[in-house]
Design a protein around this motif. Structure first.
Motif, mmCIF file in Angstrom:
data_model
loop_
_atom_site.group_PDB
_atom_site.id
_atom_site.type_symbol
_atom_site.label_atom_id
_atom_site.label_comp_id
_atom_site.label_asym_id
_atom_site.label_seq_id
_atom_site.Cartn_x
_atom_site.Cartn_y
_atom_site.Cartn_z
ATOM 1 N N HIS A 126 0.842 -1.201 0.000
ATOM 2 C CA HIS A 126 0.000 0.000 0.000
ATOM 3 C C HIS A 126 0.873 1.245 0.000
ATOM 4 C CE1 HIS A 126 -2.832 3.048 1.542
ATOM 5 N NE2 HIS A 126 -3.743 2.319 0.937
ATOM 6 N N GLU A 127 0.560 2.187 -0.893
ATOM 7 C CA GLU A 127 1.398 3.375 -1.048
ATOM 8 C C GLU A 127 1.395 4.260 0.199
ATOM 9 O OE1 GLU A 127 -2.722 4.325 -2.577
ATOM 10 O OE2 GLU A 127 -1.314 2.641 -2.701
ATOM 11 N N GLY A 128 0.284 4.303 0.932
ATOM 12 C CA GLY A 128 0.241 5.106 2.150
ATOM 13 C C GLY A 128 1.139 4.542 3.233
ATOM 14 N N GLU A 129 1.157 3.217 3.355
ATOM 15 C CA GLU A 129 2.043 2.585 4.335
ATOM 16 C C GLU A 129 3.502 2.753 3.931
ATOM 17 O OE1 GLU A 129 0.875 -1.425 5.059
ATOM 18 O OE2 GLU A 129 -1.131 -0.861 5.747
ATOM 19 N N ALA A 130 3.775 2.673 2.634
ATOM 20 C CA ALA A 130 5.147 2.883 2.161
ATOM 21 C C ALA A 130 5.635 4.274 2.524
ATOM 22 C CB ALA A 130 5.218 2.669 0.651
ATOM 23 N N ASP A 131 4.784 5.268 2.333
ATOM 24 C CA ASP A 131 5.155 6.646 2.645
ATOM 25 C C ASP A 131 5.421 6.823 4.137
ATOM 26 O OD1 ASP A 131 5.364 9.487 1.677
ATOM 27 O OD2 ASP A 131 3.736 9.749 3.108
ATOM 28 N N ALA A 132 4.556 6.237 4.973
ATOM 29 C CA ALA A 132 4.751 6.337 6.424
ATOM 30 C C ALA A 132 6.048 5.659 6.851
ATOM 31 C CB ALA A 132 3.559 5.719 7.147
ATOM 32 N N SER A 133 6.312 4.483 6.310
ATOM 33 C CA SER A 133 7.541 3.756 6.658
ATOM 34 C C SER A 133 8.775 4.527 6.205
ATOM 35 C CB SER A 133 7.526 2.367 6.022
ATOM 36 O OG SER A 133 6.455 1.597 6.518
ATOM 37 N N ARG A 134 8.671 5.151 5.038
ATOM 38 C CA ARG A 134 9.794 5.938 4.520
ATOM 39 C C ARG A 134 10.121 7.097 5.455
ATOM 40 N NH1 ARG A 134 7.430 7.736 0.212
ATOM 41 N NH2 ARG A 134 7.604 5.692 -0.781
ATOM 42 N N HIS A 135 9.107 7.740 5.990
ATOM 43 C CA HIS A 135 9.337 8.856 6.910
ATOM 44 C C HIS A 135 9.949 8.370 8.224
ATOM 45 C CE1 HIS A 135 7.749 12.093 4.533
ATOM 46 N NE2 HIS A 135 6.627 11.431 4.315
ATOM 47 N N ILE A 136 9.510 7.203 8.704
ATOM 48 C CA ILE A 136 10.111 6.647 9.925
ATOM 49 C C ILE A 136 11.599 6.384 9.698
ATOM 50 C CG2 ILE A 136 10.144 4.634 11.461
ATOM 51 C CD1 ILE A 136 7.082 4.470 11.050
ATOM 52 N N ALA A 137 11.922 5.773 8.556
ATOM 53 C CA ALA A 137 13.324 5.472 8.250
ATOM 54 C C ALA A 137 14.157 6.733 8.087
ATOM 55 C CB ALA A 137 13.404 4.631 6.973
#
Length: 270
Positions: free
Chosen positions: A194-205
């Motif tokens: 899911h693109e929204g989860e990818a974006d959130a994970s990217r910000h955490i990283a």
């Protein structure tokens, strides 16, 4: 076999194959035609599958199991990976976490860890997460301080997504980010469905000094819809089996340390 276990297995079959017949379910699970039909009808009523003549199919090509149905999958591997990741985290660290069953097990391992005991009233570890289930479970642990990002929850995964995730993390600095993924390849790096989860994970990283991907062997060599980060943004991969030689060489070239978590299975030396 209990009904919940059967439903888990049926959903796994549909997730892997795209569609199954009642006969397939009976053969794989050793159940009667009537039981298989009832299970499919129940899953269809919950809008988890599409009922077809004589069977059922996945809802779409990017089919994703709801989190509660993923818990039993690769259970031993996920527990072993969680123990290995816990060993990489220093007491007092600030840890970013996205969602998923493997990362949930990491949070549980931290909660149980004697190394992470509270000292003089201070938490043994701080977890910053966009996963509501991790926040809920960990909030009862005296040794864990929980910080939850903003965002809008996704029912499939209990993860918060949207621009409020990035806004919440903007002024944070994390020692380590622990990410669960749906796929990991040398070419595309870490991916999810899911693109929204990818974006959130990217910000955490992006606000962590060190990025650890926790992924069992079924995720390696697989790519999914939305990219989280390229391979060279990852510092450590913790998995449950040695990588194929070609893949291991690619990861080594990008300076990704590979940690093999002992699961009790016999594994070849890397």
């Amino acid at each position: 076999m209990q009904q919940q276990q059967r439903l888990n297995l049926v959903l796994e079959l549909i997730s892997e194959r795209g569609n199954v017949s009642i006969a397939d379910i009976g053969e794989q699970l050793g159940v009667s035609t009537a039981t298989a039909r009832r299970d499919l009808n129940m899953l269809a009523e919950q809008r988890l599958v599409t009922r077809t003549h004589g069977g059922a199919s996945a809802l779409g090509s990017g089919y994703e199991l709801p989190l509660q149905y993923k818990i039993a999958r690769q259970a031993d591997a996920k527990l072993a990976i969680a123990r290995a990741v816990e060993g990489l985290i220093e007491p007092g660290a600030t840890v970013g976490m996205n969602g998923g069953t493997t990362v949930t097990e990491v949070a549980r391992a931290l909660g149980r860890s004697e190394r992470m005991s509270s000292i003089a009233g201070e938490p043994g570890v701080t977890i910053v997460t966009n996963a509501l289930n991790i926040a809920f479970e960990s909030s009862v642990r005296e040794n864990i301080k929980i910080v939850v990002t903003g965002g809008v929850p996704r029912r499939q995964s209990y993860e918060l997504i949207g621009p409020l995730v990035a806004a919440s993390l903007r002024d944070f600095s994390l020692d380590i980010a622990v990410l669960g993924v749906d796929g990991l390849t040398a070419e595309l790096g870490a991916t999810t469905l899911h693109e929204g989860e990818a974006d959130a994970s990217r910000h955490i990283a992006s606000v962590a000094r060190r990025v650890v991907v926790a992924a069992d062997q079924t995720k390696i060599g697989r790519s999914t819809f939305a990219r989280i980060c390229p391979l060279d943004d990852i510092d450590v991969l913790v998995t449950d089996a040695p990588l194929p030689a070609r893949v291991a060489a690619q990861f080594e070239k990008e300076n990704v340390e590979v940690v093999i978590a002992p699961t009790g299975r016999a594994t070849a030396a890397q």
